[in-house]
Scaffold this active site. Structure first.
Site, PDB file in Angstrom:
ATOM      1  CB  ILE A 245      -0.905   0.038   1.242  1.00 45.24           C
ATOM      2  CG1 ILE A 245      -1.859  -1.152   1.256  1.00 45.24           C
ATOM      3  CG2 ILE A 245      -1.679   1.337   1.290  1.00 45.24           C
ATOM      4  CD1 ILE A 245      -2.740  -1.191   2.491  1.00 45.24           C
ATOM      5  CB  SER A 246       2.161   3.266   1.998  1.00 50.95           C
ATOM      6  OG  SER A 246       3.169   3.815   2.809  1.00 50.95           O
ATOM      7  CB  THR A 247       7.354   2.191  -0.276  1.00 47.99           C
ATOM      8  OG1 THR A 247       6.526   1.508  -1.182  1.00 47.99           O
ATOM      9  CG2 THR A 247       8.558   1.386   0.080  1.00 47.99           C
ATOM     10  N   GLY A 248       7.186   3.937   2.775  1.00 51.40           N
ATOM     11  CA  GLY A 248       7.664   5.186   3.370  1.00 51.40           C
ATOM     12  C   GLY A 248       9.122   5.059   3.727  1.00 51.40           C
ATOM     13  CE  LYS A 249      11.382  10.455   4.997  1.00 51.83           C
ATOM     14  NZ  LYS A 249      11.613  11.818   5.358  1.00 51.83           N
ATOM     15  CD  GLU A 250      10.283   7.395   9.474  1.00 54.39           C
ATOM     16  OE1 GLU A 250      10.953   8.404   9.667  1.00 54.39           O
ATOM     17  OE2 GLU A 250       9.065   7.430   9.292  1.00 54.39           O
ATOM     18  CB  SER A 251       6.760   1.643   8.001  1.00 54.88           C
ATOM     19  OG  SER A 251       5.775   2.473   7.447  1.00 54.88           O
ATOM     20  CB  VAL A 252       7.219  -1.553   3.494  1.00 50.85           C
ATOM     21  CG1 VAL A 252       6.562  -1.893   2.173  1.00 50.85           C
ATOM     22  CG2 VAL A 252       8.626  -1.057   3.257  1.00 50.85           C
ATOM     23  CG  ASP A 389       4.515  12.058  11.886  1.00 52.07           C
ATOM     24  OD1 ASP A 389       4.592  13.219  11.431  1.00 52.07           O
ATOM     25  OD2 ASP A 389       4.768  11.047  11.218  1.00 52.07           O
TER      26      ASP A 389
HETATM   27  P1  ADP Z   1       4.671   5.670   7.860  1.00 52.73           P
HETATM   28  O1  ADP Z   1       5.363   5.742   9.174  1.00 52.73           O
HETATM   29  O2  ADP Z   1       5.485   5.032   6.804  1.00 52.73           O
HETATM   30  O3  ADP Z   1       4.056   6.979   7.435  1.00 52.73           O
HETATM   31  P2  ADP Z   1       1.923   4.830   8.232  1.00 52.73           P
HETATM   32  O4  ADP Z   1       1.453   4.063   9.409  1.00 52.73           O
HETATM   33  O5  ADP Z   1       1.547   6.264   8.164  1.00 52.73           O
HETATM   34  O6  ADP Z   1       3.482   4.626   8.092  1.00 52.73           O
HETATM   35  O7  ADP Z   1       1.403   4.087   6.941  1.00 52.73           O
HETATM   36  C1  ADP Z   1       1.716   4.530   5.652  1.00 52.73           C
HETATM   37  C2  ADP Z   1       0.486   4.548   4.783  1.00 52.73           C
HETATM   38  O8  ADP Z   1      -0.075   3.252   4.716  1.00 52.73           O
HETATM   39  C3  ADP Z   1      -0.604   5.415   5.336  1.00 52.73           C
HETATM   40  O9  ADP Z   1      -0.489   6.736   4.879  1.00 52.73           O
HETATM   41  C4  ADP Z   1      -1.858   4.770   4.821  1.00 52.73           C
HETATM   42  O10 ADP Z   1      -2.139   5.219   3.523  1.00 52.73           O
HETATM   43  C5  ADP Z   1      -1.466   3.317   4.755  1.00 52.73           C
HETATM   44  N1  ADP Z   1      -1.946   2.615   5.951  1.00 52.73           N
HETATM   45  C6  ADP Z   1      -1.287   2.426   7.105  1.00 52.73           C
HETATM   46  N2  ADP Z   1      -2.006   1.742   7.987  1.00 52.73           N
HETATM   47  C7  ADP Z   1      -3.186   1.474   7.380  1.00 52.73           C
HETATM   48  C8  ADP Z   1      -4.369   0.768   7.771  1.00 52.73           C
HETATM   49  N3  ADP Z   1      -4.494   0.212   8.969  1.00 52.73           N
HETATM   50  N4  ADP Z   1      -5.365   0.682   6.863  1.00 52.73           N
HETATM   51  C9  ADP Z   1      -5.250   1.243   5.652  1.00 52.73           C
HETATM   52  N5  ADP Z   1      -4.166   1.908   5.235  1.00 52.73           N
HETATM   53  C10 ADP Z   1      -3.140   2.027   6.072  1.00 52.73           C
HETATM   54 MG    MG Z   2       2.495   8.057   8.001  1.00 53.54          MG
END
Ligand code: ADP
Ligand code: MG
Length: 494
Positions: A245-252, A389
């Site tokens: 769903i998302s690839t961030g700096k600290e998490s995927v 945050d």
């Molecule tokens: P990061 O620390 O990388 O920002 P997040 O927890 O914000 O991590 O997650 C990154 C993205 O993943 C979020 O912006 C959201 O779009 C998606 N995401 C994270 N958790 C959920 C969830 N429980 N349900 C749906 N989407 C999620």
């Molecule tokens: Mg986030």
């Protein structure tokens, strides 16, 4: 007539009449055609899992095969290494001098051993077995022996044997055979080219291992993590891992289909938040955790990889506090090392939009603001937490509700930087809703007071501009400075 005679006099009885003449090729092709026909009808059967796919002419989905294969390989490699470790231990026993099987390992390094022992240059440091067995040095003068039996250091036979012996110093995966036993003599030229080959192989293998260790963008996670994820599928906690769903700096973050757990139900759709083990990204986040008294003690004792697990754990604890206060947020399903499994916010594989992307009408936007305000108060007063945050990037809009996510860095207000983080959160929230035209949106100071229940007043002169307010604010409220503080974190995928 002669032939008939022979047939008639056949001592084994009469022979069946010959079949009508027909070439072998005809027979073969007819048989083949029938066989093929039968096969086509017989396959695929309905009990065959791939049958409907094949019948409908679609390709079976093989996208996850590579990952599966890699995971199996990984598991195999690790089992191999475990076995190796056992054998190494058995071999060495209590002996004071021990032999390392390190170079035979498939996965480097062993899990959780963060030792970065410098690579030993085996070519130079290992003893020459030939010399050890039969000390034979070439004296300075360059020859040994007398008269006819004189051997110089250039003696072919001696040199050849020596080269053969030196082959034992090649990396263990190079099978050199029993050259010494066979009295093999290698010319310098052959030996040198073998040596070059081995060295380049070593480098290649090191590169391969390197690739294994570091995640690539497309694969998103390292093999260790993939194995963990695979194990979750294997254990039935997850039915399937669908995609990122998302690839961030600290998490995927991955989407997955929930399976089942013994003690608790697993939602149909879940996300896996994988905290990245690439350590440097976390360096500037240390202060969120090392000053959090809940984790302080453990932080100081842990190696960096284990610290990553603390992040996951912290997110889990914070989420459960929020759940208790009935703040809309994901339900924690499972924590496994640095992977947090939680419920999915969204429908049918489509994640709920972030507040910044949600196209809200003005009524919804106003409602969102009220919810966020209430949520911040609950978070502070009931959960005793500061998000740290909070922004439109970490709030999702789903079912006409604002859902709070990404709380791994949340701290208690008593954290040395707690109020500073809260002030920053307030600023993000005020700015966002004011920009989106919510007239009720309070300014940052009022919001800060409304959340904390404190009553910090700030006298404003009417002729003050934004800059003054900002500067005044910095004096009154502890605000993150541009130099030392962690950057405001817009998600890396945006
Ligand atoms: P990061 O620390 O990388 O920002 P997040 O927890 O914000 O991590 O997650 C990154 C993205 O993943 C979020 O912006 C959201 O779009 C998606 N995401 C994270 N958790 C959920 C969830 N429980 N349900 C749906 N989407 C999620
Ligand atoms: Mg986030």
């Amino acid at each position: 007539a002669k032939q008939i005679d022979i047939i008639n006099t056949n001592p084994w009885g009469s022979v069946a009449p010959a079949a009508p003449s027909c070439s072998l090729a005809d027979v073969m092709s007819e048989q083949l055609a029938r066989q093929l026909d039968e096969e086509n009808n017989a396959f695929p059967t309905l009990t065959d899992p791939g049958a409907d796919l094949l019948l409908s002419g679609e390709d079976p989905d093989t996208t996850s095969d590579l990952m599966l294969a890699q995971m199996l390989q990984m598991q195999y490699d690790r089992e191999f290494d475990t076995q190796l470790r056992l054998e190494e231990r058995k071999f060495n026993g209590d002996s004071k001098v021990s032999i390392s099987f390190e170079n035979y390992r498939m996965v480097h390094p062993y899990e959780d051993s963060d030792s970065s022992e410098d690579e030993v240059d085996w070519q130079d440091t290992r003893d020459d077995p030939y010399r050890a067995e039969k000390p034979q040095t070439t004296p300075r003068k360059g020859f040994t022996g007398k008269g006819k039996n004189i051997t110089t250091k250039h003696d072919e036979v001696m040199c050849g044997r020596k080269n053969t012996a030196r082959m034992d110093n090649f990396a263990p995966e190079v099978h050199v055979g029993d050259g010494l036993g066979m009295d093999l003599k290698l010319s310098n030229q052959v030996f040198n080219s073998l040596k070059r080959h081995c060295q380049s192989e070593q480098r290649r293998s090191a590169r391969l291992h390197d690739k294994k260790e570091h995640s690539t963008a497309e694969q998103a996670v390292d093999p260790r993590t993939r194995l963990l994820m695979y194990k979750m599928v294997n254990a039935g906690v997850l039915d399937n891992i669908n995609g990122c769903i998302s690839t961030g700096k600290e998490s995927v973050v991955f989407h997955a289909d929930g399976g089942s757990l013994e003690e608790q139900p697993v939602p149909d759709e879940v996300v896996l938040k994988v905290f990245k083990t690439t350590l440097n990204e976390f360096k500037n986040r240390d202060r969120y955790i090392k000053d959090d008294y809940r984790f302080k003690e453990r932080f100081s004792k842990l190696n960096p990889r284990k610290v990553i697990r603390l992040w996951a754990e912290k997110e889990m604890h914070n989420l459960s506090r929020m759940k208790k206060a009935e703040i809309p947020c994901p339900d924690v399903v499972l924590l496994k090392k640095h992977i947090l499994v939680m419920s999915f916010i969204g429908t049918d594989h489509v994640p709920a939009p972030k507040l910044k992307d949600a196209m809200l009408g003005s009524d919804d936007m106003r409602s969102a603001y009220c919810q966020v305000l209430h949520m911040m108060q609950q978070l502070y007063q009931q959960c005793n937490l500061v998000h740290a945050d909070l922004s439109e990037y970490n709030m999702l809009w789903h079912d006409s509700k604002v859902w709070l996510i990404d709380v791994s860095q949340s701290v208690e207000p008593t954290h040395p930087h707690g109020l500073e983080f809260l002030f920053r959160d307030c600023r993000n929230v005020s700015t966002f809703f004011q920009k989106r035209g919510v007239s009720e949106a309070m300014n940052v100071y009022d919001l800060f007071n409304a959340v904390t229940g404190l009553n910090i007043t700030l006298r404003l002169h009417s002729n003050m501009n934004e800059d003054h307010v900002q500067r005044r604010g910095k004096k009154t409220f502890p605000v993150a400075t541009d130099d030392g503080g962690p950057p405001l974190k817009p998600d890396a995928d945006d």
